[in-house]
Motif scaffolding. Structure first.
Motif, PDB file in Angstrom:
ATOM      1  N   UNK A 235      49.535  29.995 113.294  1.00 34.70           N
ATOM      2  CA  UNK A 235      48.439  30.668 113.853  1.00 34.70           C
ATOM      3  C   UNK A 235      48.255  31.074 115.145  1.00 34.70           C
ATOM      4  N   UNK A 236      48.573  30.350 116.137  1.00 35.90           N
ATOM      5  CA  UNK A 236      48.488  30.205 117.388  1.00 35.90           C
ATOM      6  C   UNK A 236      50.162  31.388 117.776  1.00 35.90           C
ATOM      7  N   UNK A 237      51.096  31.866 116.749  1.00 32.95           N
ATOM      8  CA  UNK A 237      52.303  32.399 117.027  1.00 32.95           C
ATOM      9  C   UNK A 237      51.370  33.697 116.655  1.00 32.95           C
ATOM     10  N   UNK A 238      51.073  33.943 115.374  1.00 30.13           N
ATOM     11  CA  UNK A 238      50.355  35.637 114.709  1.00 30.13           C
ATOM     12  C   UNK A 238      49.194  35.946 115.583  1.00 30.13           C
ATOM     13  N   UNK A 239      48.491  34.413 116.455  1.00 28.90           N
ATOM     14  CA  UNK A 239      47.188  35.156 117.498  1.00 28.90           C
ATOM     15  C   UNK A 239      48.125  35.830 118.756  1.00 28.90           C
ATOM     16  N   UNK A 240      48.965  35.569 119.130  1.00 26.82           N
ATOM     17  CA  UNK A 240      49.920  35.472 120.427  1.00 26.82           C
ATOM     18  C   UNK A 240      50.160  37.360 120.063  1.00 26.82           C
ATOM     19  N   UNK A 241      50.457  37.044 118.616  1.00 22.66           N
ATOM     20  CA  UNK A 241      51.691  38.452 118.629  1.00 22.66           C
ATOM     21  C   UNK A 241      50.550  39.625 118.590  1.00 22.66           C
ATOM     22  N   UNK A 242      49.158  39.487 118.051  1.00 26.62           N
ATOM     23  CA  UNK A 242      48.103  40.187 118.019  1.00 26.62           C
ATOM     24  C   UNK A 242      48.064  40.442 119.589  1.00 26.62           C
ATOM     25  N   UNK A 253      46.970  53.162 128.082  1.00 30.70           N
ATOM     26  CA  UNK A 253      45.757  53.685 127.632  1.00 30.70           C
ATOM     27  C   UNK A 253      45.213  54.819 126.582  1.00 30.70           C
ATOM     28  N   UNK A 254      46.097  54.217 125.839  1.00 28.00           N
ATOM     29  CA  UNK A 254      45.369  55.091 124.261  1.00 28.00           C
ATOM     30  C   UNK A 254      45.439  54.594 123.008  1.00 28.00           C
ATOM     31  N   UNK A 255      45.438  54.263 122.292  1.00 32.91           N
ATOM     32  CA  UNK A 255      45.783  54.085 120.755  1.00 32.91           C
ATOM     33  C   UNK A 255      47.011  54.469 119.941  1.00 32.91           C
ATOM     34  N   UNK A 256      46.709  54.421 118.861  1.00 36.19           N
ATOM     35  CA  UNK A 256      47.601  54.806 117.733  1.00 36.19           C
ATOM     36  C   UNK A 256      47.794  54.552 116.053  1.00 36.19           C
ATOM     37  N   UNK A 257      47.880  55.389 115.193  1.00 33.15           N
ATOM     38  CA  UNK A 257      47.421  55.045 113.872  1.00 33.15           C
ATOM     39  C   UNK A 257      48.224  53.931 113.708  1.00 33.15           C
ATOM     40  N   UNK A 258      49.667  54.187 113.775  1.00 36.74           N
ATOM     41  CA  UNK A 258      50.608  52.370 113.291  1.00 36.74           C
ATOM     42  C   UNK A 258      50.108  51.253 114.515  1.00 36.74           C
ATOM     43  N   UNK A 259      49.843  51.401 115.749  1.00 33.20           N
ATOM     44  CA  UNK A 259      49.791  50.574 116.810  1.00 33.20           C
ATOM     45  C   UNK A 259      48.391  49.546 116.107  1.00 33.20           C
ATOM     46  N   UNK A 260      47.126  51.027 116.324  1.00 32.10           N
ATOM     47  CA  UNK A 260      46.050  49.722 114.872  1.00 32.10           C
ATOM     48  C   UNK A 260      46.558  49.890 113.665  1.00 32.10           C
ATOM     49  N   UNK A 261      47.156  49.712 113.045  1.00 35.41           N
ATOM     50  CA  UNK A 261      47.687  48.955 111.314  1.00 35.41           C
ATOM     51  C   UNK A 261      48.314  48.029 112.284  1.00 35.41           C
ATOM     52  N   UNK A 262      48.871  47.795 113.343  1.00 37.86           N
ATOM     53  CA  UNK A 262      49.194  46.623 113.336  1.00 37.86           C
ATOM     54  C   UNK A 262      48.628  45.302 113.514  1.00 37.86           C
ATOM     55  N   UNK A 263      47.560  45.616 114.492  1.00 33.55           N
ATOM     56  CA  UNK A 263      46.615  45.045 114.795  1.00 33.55           C
ATOM     57  C   UNK A 263      45.536  44.729 114.034  1.00 33.55           C
ATOM     58  N   UNK A 264      45.472  45.698 112.648  1.00 33.04           N
ATOM     59  CA  UNK A 264      44.772  45.003 111.505  1.00 33.04           C
ATOM     60  C   UNK A 264      45.262  44.056 111.223  1.00 33.04           C
ATOM     61  N   UNK A 265      46.366  44.324 110.843  1.00 32.48           N
ATOM     62  CA  UNK A 265      47.636  43.650 109.637  1.00 32.48           C
ATOM     63  C   UNK A 265      47.668  41.698 110.561  1.00 32.48           C
ATOM     64  N   UNK A 266      47.852  41.834 111.571  1.00 31.31           N
ATOM     65  CA  UNK A 266      47.810  40.791 112.679  1.00 31.31           C
ATOM     66  C   UNK A 266      46.572  39.627 112.366  1.00 31.31           C
ATOM     67  N   UNK A 267      45.417  40.949 112.828  1.00 28.99           N
ATOM     68  CA  UNK A 267      44.114  39.627 112.833  1.00 28.99           C
ATOM     69  C   UNK A 267      44.313  39.675 111.635  1.00 28.99           C
TER      70      UNK A 267
END
Length: 317
Positions: A235-242, A253-267
């Motif tokens: 749990x700690x590792x995945x939260x830190x990764x996110x 200072x901007x987002x991208x579809x790839x980054x947003x997908x990784x954040x959603x997956x980790x979250x």
């Protein structure tokens, strides 16, 4: 940040973490093998299965022995997961991006690698394996501690930390899968083996401080999966990764579809872990939980590669 730099930073973090995890596990196994259930060879078979590849070991050696296992897991340059290979890979990745990180980190890791490369099994067994693996752990901890102390908190730092925490999550899941398999083979969980698992991640004292009275498969698994304050839990590792991926997005200072997908997956993975209860990690359900987490770790690694490491273009961070 160029793709090649992002990839080297990510794998620097992963290999440094992997090397420390392996050193911890080998050291604890080595000194608990006399108390563990089964023969000495059976204990070495378990640790080879937890860290390396049993089929590769059995192709080279007729039986599981102390000398053979120590060489295979620690000093064999032909084995991808051997300790010396993990350190060499971390060093090679740091060498490629030395300008992105403080020179003190290179000096420390390079010196540590040169020392480790000169070691041999006879010296390890003669001088004290515990002292040898203790020095390995101290060297890798010094590298991480120096990075924490002096590295600029920019995209390079966050990328390296992404690798470290994803590797940590994957390592704990693999460790629990190995523990589950061992318990099934033995017809129950071994007290000595469970103790080794907790000590290998530095979690025995924390486990006891939380007032957990029993030492069994379900309680240890729950601790290593769900305990949010413990820095080596999944749990700690995945939260830190996110949080590190979010920091990369913020530094750009901007987002991208790839980054947003990784954040959603980790979250999503972190959230699902947060909703699990103790009864969800029982003997008849834990295999599915671990399989799902292993798949999540793999998908996160693939998503990082797709987003950051595609050849011929710059990443968005």
């Amino acid at each position: 940040m160029l793709d090649r730099m992002a990839e080297s930073l990510f794998w620097l973090g992963r290999y440094a973490e992997r090397a420390e995890n392996h050193a911890r596990l080998i050291d604890v196994y080595y000194h608990l093998r006399e108390d563990a259930a089964g023969s000495d060879g059976e204990v070495w078979r378990r640790i080879v299965g937890a860290i390396g590849d049993r089929s590769a070991f059995e192709e080279k050696y007729p039986a599981y022995g102390e000398r053979e296992a120590i060489h295979f897991l620690t000093l064999d340059p032909s084995q991808d997961n051997a300790l010396v290979v993990c350190v060499a890979q971390a060093r090679d990745n740091l060498k490629k991006i030395r300008e992105r990180l403080p020179s003190e980190l290179w000096n420390l890791l390079n010196g540590f690698y040169l020392w480790l490369r000169q070691a041999n099994v006879d010296e390890v067994l003669r001088d004290s394996p515990h002292r040898f693996y203790g020095r390995v752990k101290e060297g890798l901890a010094a590298f991480q501690g120096m990075a924490v102390s002096i590295a600029l908190r920019d995209a390079s730092w966050h990328m390296m930390e992404c690798g470290r925490y994803l590797e940590r999550s994957e390592n704990v899941v693999r460790l629990l899968q190995s523990m589950r398999q061992t318990a099934a083979e033995a017809g129950g969980s071994s007290y000595a083996y469970l103790m080794a698992v907790l000590k290998s991640v530095g979690g025995y004292e924390a486990y006891r401080r939380l007032g957990i009275e029993e030492l069994n498969l379900e309680e240890v698994s729950s601790f290593l999966l769900l305990q949010e304050p413990f820095p080596r839990s999944v749990h700690y590792a995945l939260a830190s990764f996110e949080s590190q991926v979010k920091a990369i997005r913020g530094s750009a200072d901007k987002s991208g579809s790839g980054l947003d997908r990784i954040i959603r997956m980790a979250g999503k993975a972190r959230s699902e872990l947060g909703w699990l209860e103790r009864r969800d990690i029982a003997a008849d359900t834990i295999d599915n939980v671990l399989l799902q987490l292993a798949g999540t770790n793999r998908q996160l690694g693939e998503a990082m590669a797709k987003t950051f490491f595609s050849s011929g273009r710059e990443v968005i961070a």
